[in-house]
Scaffold this motif. Sequence first.
Motif, PDB file in Angstrom:
ATOM      1  N   TYR A  40       0.815  -1.215   0.000  1.00 17.13           N
ATOM      2  CA  TYR A  40       0.000   0.000   0.000  1.00 17.13           C
ATOM      3  C   TYR A  40       0.853   1.272   0.000  1.00 17.13           C
ATOM      4  O   TYR A  40       0.324   2.355  -0.203  1.00 17.13           O
ATOM      5  CB  TYR A  40      -0.943   0.014   1.206  1.00 17.13           C
ATOM      6  CG  TYR A  40      -2.190  -0.815   1.010  1.00 17.13           C
ATOM      7  CD1 TYR A  40      -3.437  -0.303   1.317  1.00 17.13           C
ATOM      8  CD2 TYR A  40      -2.140  -2.099   0.493  1.00 17.13           C
ATOM      9  CE1 TYR A  40      -4.595  -1.055   1.139  1.00 17.13           C
ATOM     10  CE2 TYR A  40      -3.273  -2.853   0.309  1.00 17.13           C
ATOM     11  CZ  TYR A  40      -4.497  -2.331   0.628  1.00 17.13           C
ATOM     12  OH  TYR A  40      -5.624  -3.078   0.438  1.00 17.13           O
ATOM     13  N   THR A  77      -8.374   2.170   8.591  1.00 13.50           N
ATOM     14  CA  THR A  77      -9.689   1.531   8.713  1.00 13.50           C
ATOM     15  C   THR A  77     -10.676   2.403   9.482  1.00 13.50           C
ATOM     16  O   THR A  77     -11.877   2.182   9.410  1.00 13.50           O
ATOM     17  CB  THR A  77      -9.596   0.159   9.409  1.00 13.50           C
ATOM     18  OG1 THR A  77      -9.069   0.333  10.710  1.00 13.50           O
ATOM     19  CG2 THR A  77      -8.737  -0.804   8.608  1.00 13.50           C
ATOM     20  N   CYS A 105      -7.366  -1.296  -9.445  1.00  8.49           N
ATOM     21  CA  CYS A 105      -7.525  -2.202  -8.311  1.00  8.49           C
ATOM     22  C   CYS A 105      -8.541  -3.284  -8.668  1.00  8.49           C
ATOM     23  O   CYS A 105      -9.451  -3.050  -9.461  1.00  8.49           O
ATOM     24  CB  CYS A 105      -8.001  -1.441  -7.075  1.00  8.49           C
ATOM     25  SG  CYS A 105      -6.692  -0.472  -6.317  1.00  8.49           S
ATOM     26  N   ASP A 107     -10.910  -4.587  -6.719  1.00  6.56           N
ATOM     27  CA  ASP A 107     -12.254  -4.411  -6.158  1.00  6.56           C
ATOM     28  C   ASP A 107     -12.403  -3.053  -5.469  1.00  6.56           C
ATOM     29  O   ASP A 107     -11.438  -2.343  -5.221  1.00  6.56           O
ATOM     30  CB  ASP A 107     -12.636  -5.550  -5.208  1.00  6.56           C
ATOM     31  CG  ASP A 107     -11.696  -5.703  -4.043  1.00  6.56           C
ATOM     32  OD1 ASP A 107     -11.193  -4.699  -3.525  1.00  6.56           O
ATOM     33  OD2 ASP A 107     -11.470  -6.850  -3.634  1.00  6.56           O
ATOM     34  N   ARG A 108     -13.639  -2.720  -5.171  1.00 10.37           N
ATOM     35  CA  ARG A 108     -13.998  -1.420  -4.596  1.00 10.37           C
ATOM     36  C   ARG A 108     -13.374  -1.228  -3.216  1.00 10.37           C
ATOM     37  O   ARG A 108     -12.894  -0.149  -2.883  1.00 10.37           O
ATOM     38  CB  ARG A 108     -15.524  -1.334  -4.511  1.00 10.37           C
ATOM     39  CG  ARG A 108     -16.051  -0.010  -4.032  1.00 10.37           C
ATOM     40  CD  ARG A 108     -17.591  -0.033  -3.981  1.00 10.37           C
ATOM     41  NE  ARG A 108     -18.163   1.271  -3.891  1.00 10.37           N
ATOM     42  CZ  ARG A 108     -18.247   1.975  -2.761  1.00 10.37           C
ATOM     43  NH1 ARG A 108     -17.804   1.473  -1.647  1.00 10.37           N
ATOM     44  NH2 ARG A 108     -18.786   3.184  -2.779  1.00 10.37           N
ATOM     45  N   GLU A 109     -13.380  -2.270  -2.394  1.00 13.40           N
ATOM     46  CA  GLU A 109     -12.854  -2.164  -1.035  1.00 13.40           C
ATOM     47  C   GLU A 109     -11.364  -1.837  -1.024  1.00 13.40           C
ATOM     48  O   GLU A 109     -10.899  -1.069  -0.192  1.00 13.40           O
ATOM     49  CB  GLU A 109     -13.112  -3.471  -0.260  1.00 13.40           C
ATOM     50  CG  GLU A 109     -14.566  -3.709   0.104  1.00 13.40           C
ATOM     51  CD  GLU A 109     -15.436  -4.117  -1.078  1.00 13.40           C
ATOM     52  OE1 GLU A 109     -14.908  -4.706  -2.053  1.00 13.40           O
ATOM     53  OE2 GLU A 109     -16.641  -3.830  -1.051  1.00 13.40           O
ATOM     54  N   GLU A 110     -10.616  -2.416  -1.973  1.00 12.80           N
ATOM     55  CA  GLU A 110      -9.190  -2.123  -2.027  1.00 12.80           C
ATOM     56  C   GLU A 110      -8.943  -0.664  -2.426  1.00 12.80           C
ATOM     57  O   GLU A 110      -8.046  -0.017  -1.900  1.00 12.80           O
ATOM     58  CB  GLU A 110      -8.469  -3.063  -2.989  1.00 12.80           C
ATOM     59  CG  GLU A 110      -6.970  -2.849  -2.961  1.00 12.80           C
ATOM     60  CD  GLU A 110      -6.195  -3.862  -3.764  1.00 12.80           C
ATOM     61  OE1 GLU A 110      -5.102  -3.487  -4.241  1.00 12.80           O
ATOM     62  OE2 GLU A 110      -6.656  -5.007  -3.918  1.00 12.80           O
ATOM     63  N   MET A 112     -10.896   1.872  -1.747  1.00  8.43           N
ATOM     64  CA  MET A 112     -11.212   2.666  -0.552  1.00  8.43           C
ATOM     65  C   MET A 112     -10.079   2.589   0.472  1.00  8.43           C
ATOM     66  O   MET A 112      -9.680   3.596   1.053  1.00  8.43           O
ATOM     67  CB  MET A 112     -12.524   2.195   0.079  1.00  8.43           C
ATOM     68  CG  MET A 112     -13.733   2.363  -0.810  1.00  8.43           C
ATOM     69  SD  MET A 112     -14.234   4.055  -1.026  1.00  8.43           S
ATOM     70  CE  MET A 112     -15.159   4.273   0.458  1.00  8.43           C
ATOM     71  N   MET A 113      -9.556   1.376   0.687  1.00 11.32           N
ATOM     72  CA  MET A 113      -8.487   1.194   1.675  1.00 11.32           C
ATOM     73  C   MET A 113      -7.207   1.889   1.231  1.00 11.32           C
ATOM     74  O   MET A 113      -6.521   2.511   2.038  1.00 11.32           O
ATOM     75  CB  MET A 113      -8.250  -0.309   1.897  1.00 11.32           C
ATOM     76  CG  MET A 113      -7.355  -0.613   3.033  1.00 11.32           C
ATOM     77  SD  MET A 113      -8.098  -0.042   4.569  1.00 11.32           S
ATOM     78  CE  MET A 113      -6.754  -0.305   5.675  1.00 11.32           C
ATOM     79  N   ARG A 114      -6.885   1.808  -0.041  1.00 13.26           N
ATOM     80  CA  ARG A 114      -5.674   2.486  -0.537  1.00 13.26           C
ATOM     81  C   ARG A 114      -5.808   4.011  -0.418  1.00 13.26           C
ATOM     82  O   ARG A 114      -4.859   4.696  -0.056  1.00 13.26           O
ATOM     83  CB  ARG A 114      -5.372   2.075  -1.976  1.00 13.26           C
ATOM     84  CG  ARG A 114      -4.826   0.671  -2.076  1.00 13.26           C
ATOM     85  CD  ARG A 114      -4.402   0.321  -3.501  1.00 13.26           C
ATOM     86  NE  ARG A 114      -3.901  -1.020  -3.570  1.00 13.26           N
ATOM     87  CZ  ARG A 114      -2.651  -1.384  -3.292  1.00 13.26           C
ATOM     88  NH1 ARG A 114      -1.776  -0.484  -2.918  1.00 13.26           N
ATOM     89  NH2 ARG A 114      -2.278  -2.642  -3.390  1.00 13.26           N
ATOM     90  N   SER A 134     -15.864   1.888 -11.750  1.00 12.39           N
ATOM     91  CA  SER A 134     -15.393   0.596 -12.244  1.00 12.39           C
ATOM     92  C   SER A 134     -15.461   0.594 -13.763  1.00 12.39           C
ATOM     93  O   SER A 134     -16.280   1.281 -14.366  1.00 12.39           O
ATOM     94  CB  SER A 134     -16.233  -0.544 -11.676  1.00 12.39           C
ATOM     95  OG  SER A 134     -17.528  -0.520 -12.217  1.00 12.39           O
ATOM     96  N   TRP A 148     -11.100  -1.231 -10.917  1.00  8.92           N
ATOM     97  CA  TRP A 148     -11.654  -0.160 -10.110  1.00  8.92           C
ATOM     98  C   TRP A 148     -10.646   0.965  -9.947  1.00  8.92           C
ATOM     99  O   TRP A 148      -9.442   0.733  -9.873  1.00  8.92           O
ATOM    100  CB  TRP A 148     -12.047  -0.702  -8.735  1.00  8.92           C
ATOM    101  CG  TRP A 148     -13.218  -1.637  -8.789  1.00  8.92           C
ATOM    102  CD1 TRP A 148     -13.187  -2.962  -9.121  1.00  8.92           C
ATOM    103  CD2 TRP A 148     -14.577  -1.326  -8.533  1.00  8.92           C
ATOM    104  NE1 TRP A 148     -14.450  -3.493  -9.079  1.00  8.92           N
ATOM    105  CE2 TRP A 148     -15.323  -2.510  -8.709  1.00  8.92           C
ATOM    106  CE3 TRP A 148     -15.239  -0.167  -8.150  1.00  8.92           C
ATOM    107  CZ2 TRP A 148     -16.695  -2.562  -8.530  1.00  8.92           C
ATOM    108  CZ3 TRP A 148     -16.609  -0.226  -7.969  1.00  8.92           C
ATOM    109  CH2 TRP A 148     -17.312  -1.402  -8.157  1.00  8.92           C
TER     110      TRP A 148
END
Length: 163
Positions: A40, A77, A105, A107-110, A112-114, A134, A148
Amino acid sequence: MENTNCGVCQKPKANLECGICHDPICKKCAQFLEESTFSYLKTIPPQLKHTVFCGPCYDKNVAPELEQYEADMRKATTITIFMTDDTKTTSRFSRKEKAIEIKDCPDREEVMMRLAFLAVKAGFNALIDVEIKSEKVLPGGKYQYSKWSGKGIPTQITSSRFL
């Protein structure tokens, strides 16, 4: 690197090499990291790009960086995120920082986390005007997948009403 002595325990059969000091080390004394451990980070420092370390180099160079990285991941987080639909709520927030952008990326969660991780690394506790998109990709084969991407403006929120 055959039949050399381990730089840590001095036993023969050291078939690995420390990524930092390049001393020979045996498998018992080696400290291992996965290649994706610091994925990351925007730029990975040269000493952290290796996967095998001797104990002293790991303790001196890798362990503190790994501890900080994990602390930043925990903070990421808990970051406050406002999407573009929330502009009425965030209209008075500062937008003077340059937007952070993430691409490609799985997926969507990755995404957001990045975004959250990079905001934390820059010293912020919130992201505003976050926009996630996407794109469907159909390679030469049968199966399609999505790539994404996203962007958001990092900001500092001081009011407990929004945290």
